[in-house]
Design an enzyme around this catalytic site. Structure first.
Site, PDB file in Angstrom:
ATOM      1  CB  CYS A 140      -0.892  -0.017   1.238  1.00 37.04           C
ATOM      2  SG  CYS A 140      -1.720   1.547   1.579  1.00 37.04           S
ATOM      3  CD  GLU A 141      -0.029   5.216  -4.116  1.00 33.87           C
ATOM      4  OE1 GLU A 141      -0.761   6.217  -4.259  1.00 33.87           O
ATOM      5  OE2 GLU A 141       0.651   4.723  -5.034  1.00 33.87           O
ATOM      6  CG  HIS A 142      -2.556   5.569   0.730  1.00 33.70           C
ATOM      7  ND1 HIS A 142      -3.782   5.026   0.406  1.00 33.70           N
ATOM      8  CD2 HIS A 142      -2.247   6.426  -0.275  1.00 33.70           C
ATOM      9  CE1 HIS A 142      -4.209   5.540  -0.737  1.00 33.70           C
ATOM     10  NE2 HIS A 142      -3.296   6.389  -1.167  1.00 33.70           N
ATOM     11  CG  HIS A 143      -1.107   3.430   5.848  1.00 31.39           C
ATOM     12  ND1 HIS A 143      -2.273   3.330   5.096  1.00 31.39           N
ATOM     13  CD2 HIS A 143      -1.342   4.418   6.755  1.00 31.39           C
ATOM     14  CE1 HIS A 143      -3.157   4.202   5.533  1.00 31.39           C
ATOM     15  NE2 HIS A 143      -2.630   4.873   6.539  1.00 31.39           N
ATOM     16  CD  GLN A 146      -8.210  -4.464  -4.045  1.00 32.09           C
ATOM     17  OE1 GLN A 146      -7.771  -4.622  -2.908  1.00 32.09           O
ATOM     18  NE2 GLN A 146      -9.361  -4.995  -4.423  1.00 32.09           N
ATOM     19  CG  HIS A 154      -6.156  -3.336   1.487  1.00 23.96           C
ATOM     20  ND1 HIS A 154      -5.454  -2.491   0.660  1.00 23.96           N
ATOM     21  CD2 HIS A 154      -7.022  -4.034   0.701  1.00 23.96           C
ATOM     22  CE1 HIS A 154      -5.890  -2.660  -0.590  1.00 23.96           C
ATOM     23  NE2 HIS A 154      -6.835  -3.588  -0.581  1.00 23.96           N
ATOM     24  CB  CYS A 184      -3.568   0.197   5.683  1.00 21.50           C
ATOM     25  SG  CYS A 184      -4.606  -0.065   4.239  1.00 21.50           S
TER      26      CYS A 184
END
Length: 217
Positions: free
Chosen positions: A109-112, A150, A178, A180
């Site tokens: 995941c590019e956010h976390h 995703q 996920h 996250c």
């Protein structure tokens, strides 16, 4: 997406590459091994900022291990669709649906920067050309082994199929878990996320779409 173009800062997966100094020149990115020392030092800084003793026995080699692991997790940045297809596109007078389902997928995941994983199912209606079955899974691997969300991953896989063989339609469905959402935040351990992209006949013809979705069950 032109499968035969040179990589540039506008190539998928290379938009933010730090080694694109001149878009008119073909670049030679650093090898994976050359990136390890600097990346390991970054991980060492993370350990220190967390209050850990980076020199204790259990953590001595952790920065280098983590650097190598992250480079493996994101190896898709070093691959192009042209390379993985390797000319495995064949002329074939077949126009019925082809489905490769339950392809295992692992991504970050590019956010976390935590993992998400799941299964990918891909279907297409050939237009006088078919793709080697293993290449469908390799396309999934190229795009999943990057920092991702995703929703974008689903669309990238579908668009790659369109560019590769110009089918009459493509459908992609991903079901993912996920970390996250599982390990932090709302901490819902049984939650799953489903995304889909339908192109061509899969979008225009509800019967084609329903056939595809029913065969995934």
């Amino acid at each position: 997406m032109d499968l035969h173009r040179r990589r540039s800062s506008t190539s998928i997966g290379h938009e933010k590459c730090s080694f694109h100094h001149d878009l008119e020149l073909e670049h030679e990115p650093s090898t994976r091994e050359e990136l390890i020392p600097e990346l390991a030092e970054s991980y060492r800084s993370v350990l220190k900022n967390l209050g850990e003793d980076d020199m204790r026995q259990g953590l001595l080699k952790t920065p280098e291990r983590a650097a190598k692991a992250m480079l493996f997790f994101t190896k898709g940045y070093d691959q192009t669709i042209q390379e993985v297809l390797n000319d495995a596109v064949f002329d074939e007078d077949h126009d019925d649906m082809v489905i490769v389902k339950d392809i295992e997928m692992f991504s970050i995941c590019e956010h976390h920067l935590v993992p998400f994983w799941g299964k990918v199912s891909v279907g297409y209606l050939p237009n006088k050309r078919v793709l080697g079955l293993s290449k469908v899974a390799r396309i999934v691997e190229v795009y999943s082994r990057r920092l991702q969300v995703q929703e974008r991953l689903t669309k990238q896989i579908a668009n790659a199929l369109v560019e590769a063989i110009q089918p009459n339609g493509v459908g992609v469905v991903i079901e993912g878990t996920h970390m996250c959402m599982v390990m932090r935040g709302v901490q819902k351990i049984n939650s799953k996320t489903t995304t889909s992209t339908m192109l061509g006949e899969f979008r225009k013809d509800h019967r084609t779409r329903e056939e595809f979705l029913s065969l995934l069950k």
